[in-house]
Write a protein that holds these residues in place. Structure first.
Motif, PDB file in Angstrom:
ATOM      1  N   ASP A   1      -4.895 -11.909  -3.205  1.00  0.00           N
ATOM      2  CA  ASP A   1      -4.645 -10.752  -4.094  1.00  0.00           C
ATOM      3  C   ASP A   1      -5.626  -9.641  -3.707  1.00  0.00           C
ATOM      4  OD1 ASP A   1      -3.276 -10.118  -7.002  1.00  0.00           O
ATOM      5  OD2 ASP A   1      -5.234  -9.126  -6.762  1.00  0.00           O
TER       6      ASP A   1
ATOM      7  N   ASN B   1      -8.850  -3.982  -6.323  1.00  0.00           N
ATOM      8  CA  ASN B   1      -8.869  -2.537  -6.633  1.00  0.00           C
ATOM      9  C   ASN B   1      -7.635  -1.789  -6.119  1.00  0.00           C
ATOM     10  OD1 ASN B   1     -11.537  -3.152  -7.473  1.00  0.00           O
ATOM     11  ND2 ASN B   1     -12.261  -2.819  -5.360  1.00  0.00           N
TER      12      ASN B   1
ATOM     13  N   LYS C   1      -4.976  -1.133  -7.698  1.00  0.00           N
ATOM     14  CA  LYS C   1      -4.517  -0.181  -8.734  1.00  0.00           C
ATOM     15  C   LYS C   1      -5.249   1.156  -8.596  1.00  0.00           C
ATOM     16  CE  LYS C   1      -3.575  -0.212 -13.756  1.00  0.00           C
ATOM     17  NZ  LYS C   1      -3.847   1.183 -13.915  1.00  0.00           N
TER      18      LYS C   1
ATOM     19  N   ASN D   1      -3.750   3.209  -5.855  1.00  0.00           N
ATOM     20  CA  ASN D   1      -2.524   3.863  -6.336  1.00  0.00           C
ATOM     21  C   ASN D   1      -2.847   5.042  -7.245  1.00  0.00           C
ATOM     22  OD1 ASN D   1      -0.321   2.670  -5.174  1.00  0.00           O
ATOM     23  ND2 ASN D   1      -0.157   1.024  -6.689  1.00  0.00           N
TER      24      ASN D   1
ATOM     25  N   HIS E   1       0.969   6.561  -4.710  1.00  0.00           N
ATOM     26  CA  HIS E   1       1.757   5.358  -4.408  1.00  0.00           C
ATOM     27  C   HIS E   1       2.007   5.197  -2.908  1.00  0.00           C
ATOM     28  CE1 HIS E   1       5.100   2.474  -4.961  1.00  0.00           C
ATOM     29  NE2 HIS E   1       4.425   2.185  -6.096  1.00  0.00           N
TER      30      HIS E   1
ATOM     31  N   ASP F   1       1.234   2.148  -0.513  1.00  0.00           N
ATOM     32  CA  ASP F   1       2.194   1.492   0.399  1.00  0.00           C
ATOM     33  C   ASP F   1       1.596   1.350   1.795  1.00  0.00           C
ATOM     34  OD1 ASP F   1       4.027   1.278  -1.558  1.00  0.00           O
ATOM     35  OD2 ASP F   1       5.391   2.835  -0.818  1.00  0.00           O
TER      36      ASP F   1
ATOM     37  N   ARG G   1       4.700 -11.784   1.562  1.00  0.00           N
ATOM     38  CA  ARG G   1       4.290 -10.911   0.448  1.00  0.00           C
ATOM     39  C   ARG G   1       5.093 -11.349  -0.770  1.00  0.00           C
ATOM     40  NH1 ARG G   1       5.866  -4.827  -0.953  1.00  0.00           N
ATOM     41  NH2 ARG G   1       4.402  -4.513  -2.663  1.00  0.00           N
TER      42      ARG G   1
ATOM     43  N   ASP H   1       0.476  -6.507  -5.035  1.00  0.00           N
ATOM     44  CA  ASP H   1      -0.571  -6.668  -4.008  1.00  0.00           C
ATOM     45  C   ASP H   1      -0.900  -8.140  -3.794  1.00  0.00           C
ATOM     46  OD1 ASP H   1      -1.724  -7.166  -6.443  1.00  0.00           O
ATOM     47  OD2 ASP H   1      -3.511  -5.944  -6.099  1.00  0.00           O
TER      48      ASP H   1
ATOM     49  N   LYS I   1     -11.862 -14.214  -8.215  1.00  0.00           N
ATOM     50  CA  LYS I   1     -11.930 -12.872  -8.834  1.00  0.00           C
ATOM     51  C   LYS I   1     -13.093 -12.840  -9.829  1.00  0.00           C
ATOM     52  CE  LYS I   1      -8.062 -10.463  -7.580  1.00  0.00           C
ATOM     53  NZ  LYS I   1      -8.069  -9.184  -6.946  1.00  0.00           N
TER      54      LYS I   1
ATOM     55  N   LYS J   1     -14.871 -10.996  -6.744  1.00  0.00           N
ATOM     56  CA  LYS J   1     -13.882 -10.475  -5.765  1.00  0.00           C
ATOM     57  C   LYS J   1     -14.433 -10.519  -4.323  1.00  0.00           C
ATOM     58  CE  LYS J   1     -11.783  -7.342  -9.146  1.00  0.00           C
ATOM     59  NZ  LYS J   1     -11.419  -5.967  -9.470  1.00  0.00           N
TER      60      LYS J   1
HETATM   61  N1  LIG Z   1       1.973   1.397  -3.821  1.00  0.00           N
HETATM   62  C1  LIG Z   1       2.480   0.314  -4.376  1.00  0.00           C
HETATM   63  N2  LIG Z   1       1.985  -0.208  -5.489  1.00  0.00           N
HETATM   64  C2  LIG Z   1       2.504  -1.303  -6.026  1.00  0.00           C
HETATM   65  C3  LIG Z   1       3.595  -1.911  -5.469  1.00  0.00           C
HETATM   66  N3  LIG Z   1       3.912  -3.006  -6.220  1.00  0.00           N
HETATM   67  C4  LIG Z   1       3.005  -3.029  -7.231  1.00  0.00           C
HETATM   68  N4  LIG Z   1       2.121  -2.025  -7.099  1.00  0.00           N
HETATM   69  C5  LIG Z   1       0.993  -1.705  -7.934  1.00  0.00           C
HETATM   70  O1  LIG Z   1      -0.066  -2.561  -7.554  1.00  0.00           O
HETATM   71  C6  LIG Z   1      -0.969  -2.624  -8.602  1.00  0.00           C
HETATM   72  C7  LIG Z   1      -1.475  -4.009  -8.792  1.00  0.00           C
HETATM   73  O2  LIG Z   1      -2.328  -4.051  -9.862  1.00  0.00           O
HETATM   74  P1  LIG Z   1      -3.479  -5.118 -10.059  1.00  0.00           P
HETATM   75  O3  LIG Z   1      -3.480  -6.163  -9.059  1.00  0.00           O
HETATM   76  O4  LIG Z   1      -3.295  -5.569 -11.472  1.00  0.00           O
HETATM   77  O5  LIG Z   1      -4.743  -4.246 -10.016  1.00  0.00           O
HETATM   78  P2  LIG Z   1      -6.017  -4.369  -9.088  1.00  0.00           P
HETATM   79  O6  LIG Z   1      -6.620  -3.083  -9.108  1.00  0.00           O
HETATM   80  O7  LIG Z   1      -5.655  -4.889  -7.759  1.00  0.00           O
HETATM   81  O8  LIG Z   1      -6.788  -5.452  -9.901  1.00  0.00           O
HETATM   82  P3  LIG Z   1      -7.673  -6.583  -9.330  1.00  0.00           P
HETATM   83  O9  LIG Z   1      -6.756  -7.474  -8.686  1.00  0.00           O
HETATM   84  O10 LIG Z   1      -8.283  -7.182 -10.507  1.00  0.00           O
HETATM   85  O11 LIG Z   1      -8.600  -5.960  -8.396  1.00  0.00           O
HETATM   86  C8  LIG Z   1      -0.237  -2.041  -9.804  1.00  0.00           C
HETATM   87  O12 LIG Z   1      -0.731  -0.725 -10.087  1.00  0.00           O
HETATM   88  C9  LIG Z   1       1.218  -1.908  -9.381  1.00  0.00           C
HETATM   89  O13 LIG Z   1       1.881  -0.812  -9.980  1.00  0.00           O
HETATM   90  C10 LIG Z   1       4.138  -1.362  -4.321  1.00  0.00           C
HETATM   91  O14 LIG Z   1       5.112  -1.815  -3.736  1.00  0.00           O
HETATM   92  N5  LIG Z   1       3.550  -0.253  -3.792  1.00  0.00           N
END
Ligand SMILES: Nc1nc2c(ncn2[C@@H]2O[C@H](COP(=O)(O)OP(=O)(O)OP(=O)(O)O)[C@@H](O)[C@H]2O)c(=O)[nH]1
Length: 438
Positions: A309, A312, A314, A317, A322, A326, A348, A352, A422, A426
């Motif tokens: 996983d 960060n 999020k 994004n 976005h 990607d 995948r 993420d 985590k 992390k």
């Molecule tokens: N750009 C993009 N974002 C995506 C996609 N699928 C999901 N996401 C985003 O990926 C993010 C995943 O969030 P988390 O894993 O909860 O957040 P994080 O910041 O990684 O949290 P930690 O895992 O605790 O570090 C969310 O904001 C989703 O909207 C995608 O195909 N493309």
């Protein structure tokens, strides 16, 4: 019944019959034999009647000559001379009986091959004197009655009975010889007819064989050899045209089939592929994990499952958009893929989250080292539009069959280990056994 249904009615099963050459040869032979038989009977019968008539005519002539010799003996009543003359004449092989009658009808001289046989007077001397030489056929014998004349005056009658037996025997011998010759001729004709018909029907037989081969091998590239443009030649030409059309249809069909197979493969690939990273997707992962876990358990082979996983993400994004997110997902996928063996499968799962299957491991340490390398690879500065993305990776590691021996359980153990990592801050990894102990 409609016209269409009549046309489509299933053909009756045909019995495999003799070859056309054999049938035609037999038919020809039958006709030939019948013709020969009829000719044979007609010629035999007419020959018999002609030969018989000739013998009767010869006998009539002989009777006339003998009558001329006997006439003076009758006139002078010289019985001894007449008897000598009759006996000399009796050397004729077919003669059965000779009677010399005087003008009054009295027996003057007589000779018979069979003395016991009674004398027969079928025609009276008076009739013979009036009508001249008479003959009468009775079965295998015939009688000749001839008037004996001296200076134009009837002085007696000669009756001669002859056998047709030797003539009949000759005719039978000839018939037998002719039969043998006819049988030989039919045998020779049979052989010649077979050869001729085989040569004449060869194009048709070849065509039938070609049709069978084409039906059996489904090979429409073959063609009939056309030698002459007669009925069979035209049939072969039409058959070749049909084959050409069938060949084109077959090629079109094969092309269509190949296209459909390709589309099918592409559809299958799309169904199993993540469109963003081009990695196998969750659907593929679930099926593949089942298969690999089963293989690992069955062969007691060590395999590892990593649940990865991103950290960060999020923030990426939210801060850079976005699209930047990607691009990070694509770049992270590339970096991790580069660190893998060909047998390892990175998927995948969505967002993420990634999963990595590592089959046929020598030991657990190899998987742990790889986890370290993957984390380090993701942490390498990752630039999107000239800006460094603050991204990292956290890994949960579970081993099969050590931590779990079924797919769902193994995934759950790896997932738990990832959350433990985590919690631990992390950018690190945890093994399932450590996570459960904590
Ligand atoms: N750009 C993009 N974002 C995506 C996609 N699928 C999901 N996401 C985003 O990926 C993010 C995943 O969030 P988390 O894993 O909860 O957040 P994080 O910041 O990684 O949290 P930690 O895992 O605790 O570090 C969310 O904001 C989703 O909207 C995608 O195909 N493309």
């Amino acid at each position: 019944m409609s016209k269409d249904s009549t046309r489509r009615a299933a053909p009756l099963p045909l019995r495999r019959s003799r070859s056309l050459v054999t049938r035609l040869t037999r038919l020809n032979l039958l006709v030939l034999s019948l013709t020969l038989l009829i000719c044979f009977v007609l010629i035999g019968t007419s020959s018999w009647y002609a030969a018989r008539d000739r013998q009767v005519q010869a006998a009539e002539l002989s009777a006339g000559l003998l009558g001329n010799s006997l006439a003076p003996m009758l006139a002078f009543e010289d019985r001894d001379a007449a008897l000598n003359e009759v006996q000399a004449f009796s050397r004729r092989s077919d003669l059965l009986e000779l009677q010399v009658l005087s003008a009054s009808g009295q027996l003057f001289a007589h000779w018979s091959s069979d003395e016991k046989r009674p004398l027969q007077l079928a025609v009276s001397p008076a009739v013979v004197a009036t009508l001249g030489t008479q003959s009468q056929i009775r079965g295998n014998e015939f009688d000749v009655w001839a008037p004996i004349k001296l200076k134009g005056e009837v002085v007696g009658t000669l009756r001669m009975r002859e056998s047709l037996q030797s003539l009949l025997q000759t005719v039978w011998q000839m018939t037998l010889l002719a039969t043998v010759l006819v049988v030989l001729a039919i045998a020779l004709a049979s052989w010649v007819l077979r050869m001729v018909q085989r040569a004449a029907l060869r194009p048709l037989v070849d065509l039938a064989e070609l049709a069978e081969q084409v039906t059996r091998d489904q090979d429409y590239s073959r063609r009939a050899r056309i030698e002459r443009l007669d009925e069979v030649g035209r049939l072969g030409e039409r058959f070749n045209q049909m084959l050409s059309r069938a060949e084109v249809w077959q090629a079109d069909l094969s092309q269509q089939l190949r296209k459909e197979q390709l589309v099918g493969q592409q559809m299958q690939q799309l169904a199993n592929e993540d469109s963003l990273t081009k990695l196998p997707n969750r659907l593929f992962f679930q099926a593949e994990l089942q298969r690999r876990v089963a293989h690992s358990v069955e062969h007691s082979e060590l395999m590892a499952l990593m649940f990865i996983d991103l950290d960060n993400f999020k923030t990426v994004n939210d801060s850079y958009g976005h699209d930047a997110g990607d691009e990070v997902l694509r770049e992270v996928s590339r970096r991790m893929s580069r660190a893998l063996r060909s047998s390892d499968v990175l998927c995948r799962l969505g967002g993420d989250e990634f999963a990595l299957m590592l089959p046929a491991l020598s030991d657990q340490a190899a998987a742990e080292q790889l986890a370290g390398r993957l984390i380090a690879a993701v942490r390498e500065p990752l630039l999107v539009d000239g800006r460094v993305m603050p991204v990292g990776a956290t890994v949960g590691l579970a081993f099969c069959p050590l931590d779990a021996s079924d797919a769902a359980q193994l995934l759950a153990r790896a997932d738990t280990a990832m959350y433990a990592a985590k919690r631990a801050g992390k950018n690190t990894y945890r093994r399932a056994c450590d996570a459960s102990a904590a």
